[in-house]
Enzyme design. Structure first.
Site, PDB file in Angstrom:
ATOM      1  N   ASP A 216       0.851  -1.204   0.000  1.00  0.00           N
ATOM      2  CA  ASP A 216       0.000   0.000   0.000  1.00  0.00           C
ATOM      3  C   ASP A 216       0.877   1.239   0.000  1.00  0.00           C
ATOM      4  OD1 ASP A 216      -2.197  -1.576   0.063  1.00  0.00           O
ATOM      5  OD2 ASP A 216      -2.708  -1.210   2.163  1.00  0.00           O
ATOM      6  N   ARG A 379     -15.159  46.472  -0.914  1.00  0.00           N
ATOM      7  CA  ARG A 379     -13.978  46.691  -1.747  1.00  0.00           C
ATOM      8  C   ARG A 379     -13.015  47.660  -1.091  1.00  0.00           C
ATOM      9  NH1 ARG A 379     -12.140  46.968  -7.348  1.00  0.00           N
ATOM     10  NH2 ARG A 379     -10.795  48.776  -7.554  1.00  0.00           N
ATOM     11  N   HIS A 764      -3.511  29.617  -0.185  1.00  0.00           N
ATOM     12  CA  HIS A 764      -2.064  29.541   0.015  1.00  0.00           C
ATOM     13  C   HIS A 764      -1.607  28.084   0.027  1.00  0.00           C
ATOM     14  CE1 HIS A 764      -2.221  33.686   2.185  1.00  0.00           C
ATOM     15  NE2 HIS A 764      -2.169  33.805   0.879  1.00  0.00           N
ATOM     16  N   SER A 793     -13.022  35.994  16.916  1.00  0.00           N
ATOM     17  CA  SER A 793     -13.090  35.789  15.466  1.00  0.00           C
ATOM     18  C   SER A 793     -12.366  36.949  14.802  1.00  0.00           C
ATOM     19  CB  SER A 793     -14.546  35.743  14.988  1.00  0.00           C
ATOM     20  OG  SER A 793     -15.161  37.012  15.149  1.00  0.00           O
TER      21      SER A 793
END
Length: 1105
Positions: A216, A379, A764, A793
């Site tokens: 394997d 934006r 990334h 957060s």
């Protein structure tokens, strides 16, 4: 992503093909693949051993611990394999949290063996080298190999040996197997290196008296090394993780990504989900996914994706339309929500939202409205107000609810709005652009003075100007016991950049260099930070740039050595080389001791090359930022390339003067967001570095955090970590051991990864957890326990930064300085024009062709459509000459005209001139031009004149006889009538061919009929006064223009008047002239000299008398 998993079959194929070992590797290439479409009769023909061997069957779909899950059929015959497959093939099964269809199986020979003949071997990459793991008890019950296995580290650039393998790994192996195993492991490691594996595990590896059996295998390869290994790899397919089916749209975006220098990623998580994202930037895309999951939207999150690296308008359009198409396939009862963030990477210099997104929304406006889609746009970046205005206008004109927000809104706030957790504010309209405050109202051309009084938290004058300081990283001053960090053979600089830093830029990146110079100017530097450019593909020269209002010249060198000798004060190199040449150029740079810092911008450098760069840098005391980075910035001093974006962003984030907060991030796009957050919550950024998103960045978080700890001007530190790797734990260790005493605010993005049922590779390359400790959740917990300030957060990151900063101000650690208006800097003409601030008449206009977009356009028709429509050369000429698509018969007539005018032998004046020139040794262009210059009323140029004469006579109502008589009376030749050789008795077949076609296909031939009546009159006087090919084409073309339905009468007359018809002869005859040129060259004809006997030499008339 760099490290990508391959199928077991592919891994074994590589091993069997390329392993070099004296060990007898058995069962080479003895495997068979089975899917739902497999024809077993044909399979047996291809693999006869299936009928004679006992067999093993198992799924080959990146499933771990198949034996434990009962997914391996052992010691079966072929019929047994087929029976075993019946309840499993194309059936759904659950592996961990993932549900998927078993659809790809591998059959191999069964290998009878004893338990003591099973071994475990694994090789995997790390920053410092490659680890070889070995355990003498392999198989299903191997257990925790990290704890049990023997380990051997083969450092970067070192070689493995059989002696080291025996000594370090095989201590519990019987002597009779040591030699075979050692030889095989050495061969396996060499294969691993040569084929750029990043992970290779064999369990069990069986060694019997017959030889070695690979039972394997699991493997990953570095996909970025494709350009190196293509010849050996071939076309590699990377299967999706089990539980997530590969869809055509993902493959389409992956193909776009492979063909582009930009980054385009798409992973479908739940095609029926309500929440879709389209985010610019690898880091930002993870942050949005985190926030959606944090707010309870994990089951409704439809996709993960990101686009970055300045994709073109067409690529952005293709990406956006793919997502909009997926969104609108199935109607959701509660409608759809789209979080569309445009966090412009600073490599983008678009003044508005990419037109590709706007075009995609317009194209899908009806399905979007039908599916009740609401779009939220946030934006930042270059001229973000104009982009938001454009998106807002799209919403108004299409009727789609589009809510737009700029940098005044926290980047993830739109997620809460989309999910109903916070209200949608009614914001007043913002200014159309941010460019006005960039203009220098004073008109002064001098460098602006500093706009801010010195901060009490900054170093005193003169400190920043000192040469780069080097300290031993790892221990505070006065301590003898070092902490355990990556040791450097040579101490690295604590201060990377100062106001006097000079750099070289590798690559012809003029836009990035101009951005650096503008930053220098606005920071009141005395001199530009860029001393020179290095570009091996041109000779030494000078390149023009702006320094404020003035134009300056910066040298460009072909050789790096010349630049280094000329500028010994340069200590920074910014490397814009491509992924293929970044390694060589970086290694060359490190040969020069003057260089202390290198920034590598390229993404996609193979990990093996990056690790060699890291090793060399550590040996020489060089700090490497990158690869896969935008760079870094030190406000008031120096910036790397495109870091910080354009000037509007730099000024808005107060990056023209130092603050008190230093940060380090992996993501370049998120470093831009950190600039924004820090400038709004504190007195600004002291220094910021984006170390890059690869698995092995040249410098790590602690390298920079410890520099900041040792820098007096830095009062607090912000770290934006992410899922994958363990570097954040070194920060924990340093805090606990007292090496870091300044406040550290830290958050690791990627918390959503633990909520997904299958593995998702984020933007990334390094953003992937290979074990529990590498998850963002585990790292955030550890950082909080160590004493770092960790928000709940990313949404709360700004609040935590502000809280810590306010506390430092209250304690007197930071004494904010007074703020003065920002300095001014001239605006580039090109940018001002894009923003609509100025206008300038164009130098010339064109209406036939547009090459600016993704696709060449002929008179409004994309080039792909030109070929799909099969309009041919005649149709293309119709687009470019007549600006419209002509009927098929008209295209054919044009092509026939080109064919019949292509050549008329070597004796005519044009061909003669071409031949004479060719024989004189002139080139093709000169010879062709010589022939073309003979074309006029007497040779070949009669098309226009004939068309004009006949048209004027016909339109004025003259009878053919009246026309002939008038021309005779006026002493004028009738153009298009007459031929030197052909006559009424010896007709020109070219004219006859064209006449037959015109009579058959043209709806009306009034002018041609008129010309033929004229011919009857002229030939009655002299048989060679026929309507020649020039005249025929001229009058027939007028009939075509007037009757094909594509032109008005005025348009048809205008084309005749401006000389379009002569163009037919010029274009056609050029083919013949080129033919004569090539013929003379091929025949190697010498210089032509006209024979004397063909020249009549006569004296001047007065002398002969």
């Amino acid at each position: 992503m760099s490290a990508k998993a391959i199928s077991e079959q592919m891994g074994k194929e590589f091993l069997y093909k390329y392993i070099c070992t004296a060990a007898a590797v058995q069962n080479r290439f003895r495997y068979a693949n089975v899917t739902a479409e497999t024809d077993f009769d044909r399979l047996v023909q291809e693999h006869p051993w299936l009928l004679t061997e006992r067999l093993v069957v198992k799924p080959d779909q990146l499933i771990k611990r198949r034996g434990k899950l009962g997914l391996v059929g052992v010691n079966l015959d072929l019929n047994g394999v087929r029976e075993w497959l019946k309840p499993r093939l194309m059936k759904e099964t659950t592996v961990g949290k993932a549900k998927g269809i078993l659809k790809n199986f591998l059959i191999e020979p069964f290998v009878p063996h004893k338990q003591e003949e099973e071994f475990y071997v694994c090789i995997y990459a790390s920053r410092e080298g490659d680890y070889v793991l070995f355990h003498h008890e392999g198989g299903v019950d191997v257990g925790d190999v990290d704890a049990k296995a023997k380990k051997l580290l083969i450092a970067v650039d070192e070689k493995i040996s059989e002696d080291s393998v025996k000594k370090e790994l095989l201590t519990h192996v019987l002597n009779d197997k040591k030699v075979v195993l050692a030889n095989f492991i050495v061969g396996l490691f060499n294969l691993y290196e040569d084929l750029f594996f990043t992970y290779l595990e064999i369990n069990p590896l069986v060694v019997t008296k017959e030889g070695v059996y690979v039972l394997d295998m699991a493997a990953k390869i570095d996909a970025t090394a494709d350009y190196i290994c293509k010849a050996k790899w071939g076309d590699v397919e990377f299967p999706p993780p089990f539980g997530r089916e590969a869809c055509p749209e993902e493959a389409y975006i992956a193909d776009l990504d492979a063909k582009s220098g930009a980054s385009l990623k798409l992973t479908l998580l739940n095609p029926r989900g309500r929440i879709w994202t389209m985010v610019a930037g690898g880091g930002a895309s993870v942050v949005y996914s985190d926030t959606i999951c944090d707010l309870g939207g994990v089951n409704e999150l439809a996709n993960y994706g990101e686009y970055s690296g300045a994709p073109s308008e067409q690529q952005t359009y293709d990406y956006a339309k793919t997502i909009l198409s997926l969104m609108t396939r199935e109607k959701h009862p509660d409608g759809r929500k789209t979080a569309m963030s445009k966090l412009s990477m600073c490599t983008e210099r678009r003044p508005a939202t990419p037109p590709g997104i706007v075009r995609a929304i317009r194209d899908y406006q009806e399905p979007l409205k039908e599916h009740e889609v609401t779009i939220f746009v946030r934006r930042g970046g270059p001229n973000y107000q104009e982009g938001l205005r454009v998106m807002g206008e799209v919403g108004k004109t299409t009727g789609i609810p589009i809510h737009v927000f700029g940098t005044e809104t926290h980047m993830t706030a739109i997620v809460g709005m989309a999910l109903g957790h916070r209200p949608i504010p009614n914001q007043p309209p913002v200014a159309a652009h941010t460019a006005n405050f960039l203009l220098n109202s004073s008109g002064s051309t001098s460098t602006p003075t500093s706009s801010r009084t010195a901060s009490f938290s900054e170093n005193k004058a003169g400190v920043e100007a000192s040469p780069a300081k080097k300290t031993k990283i790892g221990a505070p001053a006065g301590e003898k016991t070092p902490l355990i960090f990556s040791p450097f053979l040579v101490a690295k600089a604590t201060t990377l950049f100062s106001k006097n830093t000079k750099s070289l830029v590798w690559g012809m990146q003029t836009r990035a260099v101009q951005g650096m110079l503008d930053f220098d100017y606005v920071c009141s530097r005395d001199e530009p930070s860029v001393a020179a450019l290095v570009y091996p593909f041109t000779g030494d020269h000078k390149q023009k740039f702006y320094w404020g209002h003035k134009e300056i010249l910066i040298p460009v060198y072909k050789n790096m050595s010349d630049a280094m000798k000329k500028y010994p004060d340069v200590d920074v190199l910014i490397n814009f080389a491509s992924l293929r040449s970044a390694y060589d150029s970086t290694m060359e740079t490190m040969q020069y001791p003057q260089i202390h810092t290198i920034a590598i911008i390229a993404e996609g450098i193979p990990e093996a090359h990056t690790r060699k760069i890291i090793k060399a840098a550590n040996e020489k005391g060089v700090t490497v930022i990158g690869p896969a980075t935008v760079g870094g910035i030190k406000p008031g001093c120096f910036k790397i390339g495109n870091t910080g974006g354009m000037l509007d962003n730099i000024l808005a984030s107060k990056l023209y003067r130092p603050g008190s907060v230093a940060y380090v991030s992996r993501s370049g796009g998120m470093s831009n967001e950190l600039n924004n957050i820090i400038s709004r919550t504190t007195d600004g950024v002291f220094e910021g570095v984006a170390i890059g998103g690869d698995r092995y960045p040249g410098s790590v978080f602690t390298d920079h955090v410890l520099r900041y700890q040792d820098t007096p001007g830095v009062k607090m530190i912000v770290v934006l970590g992410e899922i994958g790797g363990t570097e954040e734990y070194k920060i924990c260790q340093a805090i606990k051991q007292g090496r870091i005493t300044k406040p550290v605010v830290c958050w690791c993005i990627g918390t959503c990864a633990t909520m997904f049922s299958s593995e998702v590779q984020f933007g990334h390359a390094g953003a992937c957890a290979n074990q529990a400790s590498e998850t963002a959740v585990a790292k955030n917990k550890a950082l909080k326990e160590a004493g770092a300030f960790v928000p709940k957060s990313f949404d709360e990151l700004g609040e935590i930064i502000k809280s810590v900063y306010d506390d430092l101000v209250a304690k007197g650690v930071i004494q904010p300085a007074g703020e003065l208006p920002p300095p001014t800097v001239p605006m580039d003409y090109s940018w001002a024009r894009e923003l609509g601030l100025i206008r300038k008449p164009a130098s010339f206009m064109t209406s036939i062709c547009d090459e600016r977009g993704q696709e060449l356009i002929y008179a409004g028709m994309p080039i792909t459509e030109v070929f799909k429509s099969e309009i041919g050369l005649g149709g293309t000429l119709g687009l470019l000459w007549f600006q419209r698509r002509l009927p098929r018969y008209a295209c054919q007539f044009i092509e026939m005209c080109l064919m019949v005018t292509a050549d008329h032998g070597p004796a005519v004046s044009g061909a003669h001139n071409t031949i004479v020139c060719a024989r004189a040794g002139k080139d093709l262009i000169s010879s062709l031009t010589s022939g073309l210059l003979t074309i006029g009323d007497r040779f070949g140029g009669a098309l226009d004149a004939a068309a004009k004469q006949f048209s004027k006579a016909f339109d004025s109502g003259m009878l053919p006889m009246e026309f002939v008589n008038k021309m005779k009376k006026d002493g004028m030749l009738i153009m298009g009538i007459g031929h030197r050789v052909k006559s009424i008795n010896n007709p020109d077949m070219r004219v006859q061919i064209l006449k037959d076609f015109v009579k058959q296909h043209f709806s009306s031939t009034q002018l041609l009929d008129y010309a033929l009546d004229v011919e009857k009159i002229t030939t009655s006087k002299k048989p060679n006064l026929i309507l020649n090919v020039d005249g025929f084409i001229g009058v027939a073309f007028v009939d075509l223009l007037r009757t094909c339905g594509g032109f008005t009468r005025d348009e048809a007359d205008e084309f005749v008047e401006i000389g379009a018809l002569n163009g037919i002869f010029v274009l056609g005859r050029s083919m013949g002239f080129i033919g004569h040129y090539l013929d003379q060259k091929r025949l190697k004809q010498g210089l032509y000299r006209h024979p004397w006997d063909d020249i009549s030499y006569v004296l001047p008339e007065h002398m002969s008398m």
